[in-house]
Structures are given as structure tokens and as C-alpha cells.
Design a protein around this motif. Sequence first.
Motif, PDB file in Angstrom:
ATOM      1  N   ASP A   1     -12.309  88.500  17.797  1.00  0.00           N
ATOM      2  CA  ASP A   1     -13.656  88.795  18.284  1.00  0.00           C
ATOM      3  C   ASP A   1     -14.173  90.048  17.570  1.00  0.00           C
ATOM      4  O   ASP A   1     -13.431  90.767  16.901  1.00  0.00           O
ATOM      5  CB  ASP A   1     -13.660  88.995  19.808  1.00  0.00           C
TER       6      ASP A   1
ATOM      7  N   HIS B   1      -9.725  91.590  20.711  1.00  0.00           N
ATOM      8  CA  HIS B   1      -9.095  91.030  21.918  1.00  0.00           C
ATOM      9  C   HIS B   1      -9.719  91.621  23.176  1.00  0.00           C
ATOM     10  O   HIS B   1      -9.039  91.897  24.168  1.00  0.00           O
ATOM     11  CB  HIS B   1      -7.583  91.284  21.909  1.00  0.00           C
ATOM     12  N   GLY B   2     -11.028  91.840  23.110  1.00  0.00           N
ATOM     13  CA  GLY B   2     -11.770  92.328  24.262  1.00  0.00           C
ATOM     14  C   GLY B   2     -11.583  93.787  24.567  1.00  0.00           C
ATOM     15  O   GLY B   2     -12.083  94.278  25.582  1.00  0.00           O
TER      16      GLY B   2
END
Length: 303
Positions: free
Chosen positions: A34, A39-40
Motif C-alpha cells: 500500500d 501495511h497500514g
Amino acid sequence: MFRAFSLAAALGAFLLAVLGSWVRINGAGMTCPDWPLCHGALVPSLANGVIFEWSHRLVALIEGVLVLAALWAGWRARKRIAGVTPVLGFIGAVFVVQVALGGLTVALSNSPWSVVVHWGTAMLFLAGLTALAMLAVVEPRRITIRHSLMGGLLAACVALAFVVMCAGSYVSSSAAGLACTTLPACDGSWTGDTPAQIAQMAHRIAAFALFAVATVVAYAAALGTTARVRVAALFGYALIVLQLMLGFANVAWSLPTLLREAHAANASATFIAFVAAIVFAAIDGTERVAQTARTSTQTASAR
């Protein structure tokens, strides 16, 4: 401040390019699936190759700050240093495009063509920052672009070096580095039979074309030009010879990681050497014309 920020931004752009190729060579381009987070998270777990891609993004963030500082300092100095305003505009435009491409390559899962466009834009960005740093150091009072044989040859070297790098990034990102196992032909063919071989041979042909033009440039520079242009052109030629040796070694030794990275880093350095040569040629050519004009005026006054 202008000199310090522009030099730091140019060095940062080179480091970012080298780190980006390191990420690609290690197959870590999608370890952060992303963007802009990874990974957020702002700081993810740096396991399983994530550290490569995350470090690249961290350096890109720092580079963004340096670029904005260089643009600000350059804007303040634009009236006293020739050539700064158009270079600032070029850097600003390429900077916006490159930031967008950073997210786009992730969205496209680092497809070969997205990698090529991202790398090519990175090289344009590095070229612009190199020119800005040179202007900050030399501080020319005026620059007039004049057509000359040396200028045309240097422009050809810059263009060919750019094409060779983009072709190389496609070969690397499409895993075509060993599509041809012999040199200089590709398993007996000069064009290649498969798409991967064709890509590899296109890269080689462009590289040899660059070598040929750079040989003429080195000869012409040795015969007569300004000292700064001569040093930059001959240095660029030496880097091309080294680049060819690295290319041969990569094929002969089946693409060891460190050699692949050296090949990518040296490609960037070669491109920048010829960018520096053409900027020096523009500056020195203008100064030479100005000196000639002053001498003519003084002679006429004496008469």
C-alpha cells in the motif's frame, strides 16, 4: 543556503535512485503493498524485506524536504543567478509527477513499464537538481544557449544515456537480464528471438551507440574545449567504459546482486557526468562570448 540546499538535494536524489534500484534488484518493490503507508502503518515491522522499500520511502520523504528547501532558496536567488528560474520550474513539475508515480507503481504492482517510467522520471529529477546545484556553485550572470558541434554531441550523449538506462530498467524489472547468455550477440542472433532477448539486445545496441558517440565527444574534448567541459566529458567517457565492463561481468557471472547494483549506480553517475558537461558547456560558452565582446569593445575604444 541556496548552495547548501541544492547540493544536498542533488546528492539525496542520487542516493534515492541508488536505493530504488537496490529495492528492485532485491525484489522488494512490493513488500509494502500500500502507499503512502506500509501495511497500514507509518513504521511497519521491518521483516521479510520490508526494510528495503520502507527505507526507500523514508529517504524519499527526507529528499522531499530538501527539494522544497532548494526550490525556496533558488527562488530567492533567481534574480542574481542566470538560468535558475527555468530549472526551478522543471524540477517542480518533475517532482510532482515523480511523487504521483511512486504511488502508481505500487498500484500497478511494479509492472515493467511502470518501473521504466518511474526510473526515467527519477533521472530527469536528478538531472534538474544537478543543474541547479551547478548554477548555485558557479553563479553565472547570464546564459545564452548557442548551437555548437560539441553541444550537440553532448546532448546526444545525455539522450542516449537516458535511453540506455530506461532500457536497462525494463530488462531488470522484466527479469530479462540473462535472456542472452553470450556476448556481444545473443546466442548467435543480433536481434534476439524472444521478447526478453529483444529487450536485452535493444539495451546492448543503445549502449554501444552511446559508447560510439561518447568516443567522439572524448576525442573532441581532448582536442579543445574549456577545462570544465573537458573534465566532465572525459570522466563520463571513463564511466561508460566501466559500465560496459560491468555489463559484461554481470552476464559472465550470472547477475550477482552487488554487480547489478554497481551497474545501476554507475549508469546514474554516467548520465549525470554528461549532464554536468552540457551545463558547463552552456555556461562557459556564454562567458567566452562575453569575454570576446569585451575584448572587441576595448580594442575599438583604444583605436
